[in-house]
Design an enzyme around this catalytic site. Structure first.
Site, PDB file in Angstrom:
ATOM      1  N   ASP A  11      66.449  60.290  35.955  1.00 55.35           N
ATOM      2  CA  ASP A  11      66.734  59.716  34.571  1.00 55.35           C
ATOM      3  C   ASP A  11      66.680  58.086  34.148  1.00 55.35           C
ATOM      4  O   ASP A  11      67.281  58.015  35.180  1.00 55.35           O
ATOM      5  CB  ASP A  11      68.309  60.053  34.690  1.00 55.35           C
ATOM      6  CG  ASP A  11      69.634  59.411  33.344  1.00 55.35           C
ATOM      7  OD1 ASP A  11      68.985  58.823  32.359  1.00 55.35           O
ATOM      8  OD2 ASP A  11      70.832  59.122  33.057  1.00 55.35           O
TER       9      ASP A  11
ATOM     10  N   GLU B  64      77.013  53.156  41.361  1.00 62.61           N
ATOM     11  CA  GLU B  64      76.409  54.115  40.396  1.00 62.61           C
ATOM     12  C   GLU B  64      77.288  55.784  40.596  1.00 62.61           C
ATOM     13  O   GLU B  64      77.460  56.246  41.528  1.00 62.61           O
ATOM     14  CB  GLU B  64      75.550  54.434  39.817  1.00 62.61           C
ATOM     15  CG  GLU B  64      74.956  55.240  38.635  1.00 62.61           C
ATOM     16  CD  GLU B  64      75.054  57.025  38.999  1.00 62.61           C
ATOM     17  OE1 GLU B  64      76.428  56.930  38.041  1.00 62.61           O
ATOM     18  OE2 GLU B  64      74.663  57.476  38.759  1.00 62.61           O
TER      19      GLU B  64
ATOM     20  N   GLU C 168      85.266  63.332  38.137  1.00 61.54           N
ATOM     21  CA  GLU C 168      84.483  63.083  39.660  1.00 61.54           C
ATOM     22  C   GLU C 168      86.114  61.830  40.271  1.00 61.54           C
ATOM     23  O   GLU C 168      85.638  62.061  41.574  1.00 61.54           O
ATOM     24  CB  GLU C 168      83.465  62.691  39.599  1.00 61.54           C
ATOM     25  CG  GLU C 168      82.316  63.181  39.221  1.00 61.54           C
ATOM     26  CD  GLU C 168      80.553  63.006  39.397  1.00 61.54           C
ATOM     27  OE1 GLU C 168      80.637  62.595  40.825  1.00 61.54           O
ATOM     28  OE2 GLU C 168      79.669  63.447  38.870  1.00 61.54           O
TER      29      GLU C 168
ATOM     30  N   HIS D 186      71.348  62.109  31.723  1.00 60.67           N
ATOM     31  CA  HIS D 186      71.129  62.948  32.062  1.00 60.67           C
ATOM     32  C   HIS D 186      73.039  63.419  32.019  1.00 60.67           C
ATOM     33  O   HIS D 186      73.846  64.427  32.388  1.00 60.67           O
ATOM     34  CB  HIS D 186      71.264  63.188  33.519  1.00 60.67           C
ATOM     35  CG  HIS D 186      72.533  62.384  34.717  1.00 60.67           C
ATOM     36  ND1 HIS D 186      72.239  61.167  34.746  1.00 60.67           N
ATOM     37  CD2 HIS D 186      72.976  63.083  35.841  1.00 60.67           C
ATOM     38  CE1 HIS D 186      72.757  60.378  35.386  1.00 60.67           C
ATOM     39  NE2 HIS D 186      73.892  61.468  36.335  1.00 60.67           N
TER      40      HIS D 186
END
Lengths: 362, 362
Positions: free
Chosen positions: B28, B120, B129, B306
């Site tokens: 990406d 990230e 997440e 992505h």
């Protein structure tokens, strides 16, 4: 005595309750158009006759058969999608002709002999999912002597392939990532990408030579025991110099009638065995296609289908010269872990080196 | 007291041991190029300094920081990918600068204060997440007063969308399947396709109006409690007449320094709370971008990443007129079933009808 429905069967049937899988199959025009064409080609054997559709899904093939003039169609599916199939049949005013039976072919009752069995039972690399067993059960329970099975035969092929792009994009890629040498990732990358079979579409140009016939199935005579384990040896000669990246499996099925099947020395009896079928183990050079038999092919050189091809990649490519031999053997067997999984034991040798690769199609 | 590592955490960390996820992230380019550019833009704050990379994966951002002149980079990851990260670091002769720590930020020890945190951490619809919690932990454990966090802010957006093609292809499709009326499938099709959030790429033209800011996160001041449940009310006015098919979430993150953050009235202290951040609940009209702050955007009008966008589709579209109001509220909360899942409680009303939709991002 009926075999019990395992947890794996429950999970398997459940997966077919999701719409997406049916949408994908129906939108596969190569698949659905060929089935419809086959039904129309065999209309004379279907008109006024009794049909069983094994694993009917949404009921589309059953409706095609009703449209072709079938007297009665038993549409059998163990998945909850049978509920929708029943509604579709009703919405199309076919409830008097199409009888949806929600259950396994081992369990449902049909109180008459049937003239025709139709089924779209093929899984990835033909035998994954083991649904052919249900067709055999339906045949042995209900099919009239001389009845029609669509498709009538199926053939699983194997061929060596080269696929530098695929290898480059997920393995060689790590050699230089934004200027950083990340080749330490390559070993894990190979394992993650190539440990198990990959379902993907390759092109005719990826195939190094004519395919080998791993298994030819005559739906009139195949016995369930033959599917438990399939062994074959191959000996290819590469038609070009190329890095050999692995092997591809694909299949085709033919829609011929029982008469043609007899001409081909198939005995339309449940007792005959095709264990030593003359086609097994041979390499296919040209498709025999008497009487314009319809063929549904999932070969790399034919238009792509949702089955794609099934690839077994090596961790490292083998450089082969033109005419170099690639020999070995494959054993396909049902997984002990889950009978719907398939173990693939592959041995191969070329240029004096030999390898073994075990993988599981889950 | 360290929170225990749950089975869900184990499964989560395990998913990052697969190469594919790292390959996808690295490939990406919008993501990786923006991070690299941000590191170079802040080189003066990184040179000769100590950095922590939270969730380092393959270690690529840590290596970028080392290339930017960092004195020392602690590359922390609880996933087994840390093994490969360590090998990559060694292969690039950076073992003296990049120290890979295989464990959770809650568990590993770093015996010094750090100047920079890079991470990230963004998941689908930003907060899926729940990895931002690890950045907060790292900040509170190790970051020097006045230290730099990259990215510095993150904003989650919501907007109403129209997507007739998507709806047509998987719902209306069933109205006519090879000439058969299969609309009995539509109800199941809607449920299967639209029950849960869909991660997919839409275009700017699918969006009916300016987005609403669901949550603005200042990484310098955000507290973990703020992430447990996020509530916002929205009131859109459709800019066109169209069928409203649902809502899309997307996010962007900015890479500004602590100084710029102060100018924006963010207090670079772990005590300040952004609970009532002035941006929250407002609609974004134009991106404020002082001093050429780098922005990584996942908006539909920007190049795809992505992360794509996250769509919540309705079972049935609502026809809206130009200037018609679409109002409602969203509650995002951690699932009780698995803290890494997210519950999305959506209420919306338009044209005098109101609806509630519950979904879970798994």
């Amino acid at each position: 005595p009926t075999t019990p429905c395992t947890d794996f069967d429950v999970a398997y049937f459940h997966s077919y309750a999701h719409v997406g899988i049916h949408e994908e199959m129906i939108k596969d025009r190569v698949r659905t158009d060929t089935y419809r064409a086959a039904i129309m080609q065999h209309q004379s054997s279907i008109e006024g006759k009794v049909v069983v559709d094994v694993g009917c899904g949404t009921g589309i093939l059953s409706i095609f058969c009703a449209q072709a003039g079938a007297k009665r169609v038993y549409a059998v599916d163990a998945s909850d999608i049978a509920v929708q199939a029943s509604e579709v049949v009703k919405a199309n005013n076919l409830s008097d002709k199409v009888i949806v039976l929600h259950g396994r072919v081992e369990d449902v009752e049909i109180d008459e002999e049937v003239d025709v069995i139709i089924s779209e039972w093929m899984g990835y690399m033909l035998l994954y999912e083991s649904m052919l067993g249900s067709v055999i059960t339906a045949r042995d329970r209900w099919l009239k002597r001389g009845g029609l099975i669509l498709p009538s035969t199926a053939t699983l092929y194997l061929a060596p392939v080269t696929h530098p792009d695929r290898y480059g994009e997920c393995i060689d890629f790590w050699r230089n990532v934004y200027g950083i040498d990340m080749s330490a990732m390559m070993s894990l990358a190979k394992q993650c990408a190539f440990e198990e079979p990959c379902v993907e579409t390759i092109m005719g140009e990826n195939v190094l030579t004519w395919p080998h016939v791993v298994k030819h199935v005559d739906c009139y005579s195949i016995q369930i025991e033959e599917l438990e384990s399939i062994t074959t040896s191959f000996n290819f000669k590469s038609m070009m110099r190329a890095p050999l990246h692995g092997f591809a499996f694909w299949f085709d099925v033919e829609f011929s009638g029982p008469a043609i099947s007899t001409i081909n020395n198939h005995v339309p009896s449940v007792i005959a065995s095709s264990k030593n079928h003359p086609m097994d183990g041979f390499q296919k050079k040209k498709r025999a296609n008497p009487n314009e038999t319809l063929v549904l092919s999932t070969a790399p050189e034919d238009p792509p289908t949702h089955w794609q091809q099934t690839l077994i990649y090596f961790y490292d490519p083998i450089e082969v010269e033109q005419d170099q031999q690639i020999e070995g053997s494959v054993i396909l067997s049902q997984s002990k872990e889950n009978a719907r999984f398939m173990n693939i034991h592959l041995e191969y040798a070329s240029g004096g080196r030999s390898f073994v690769k075990e993988s599981v199609m889950r």
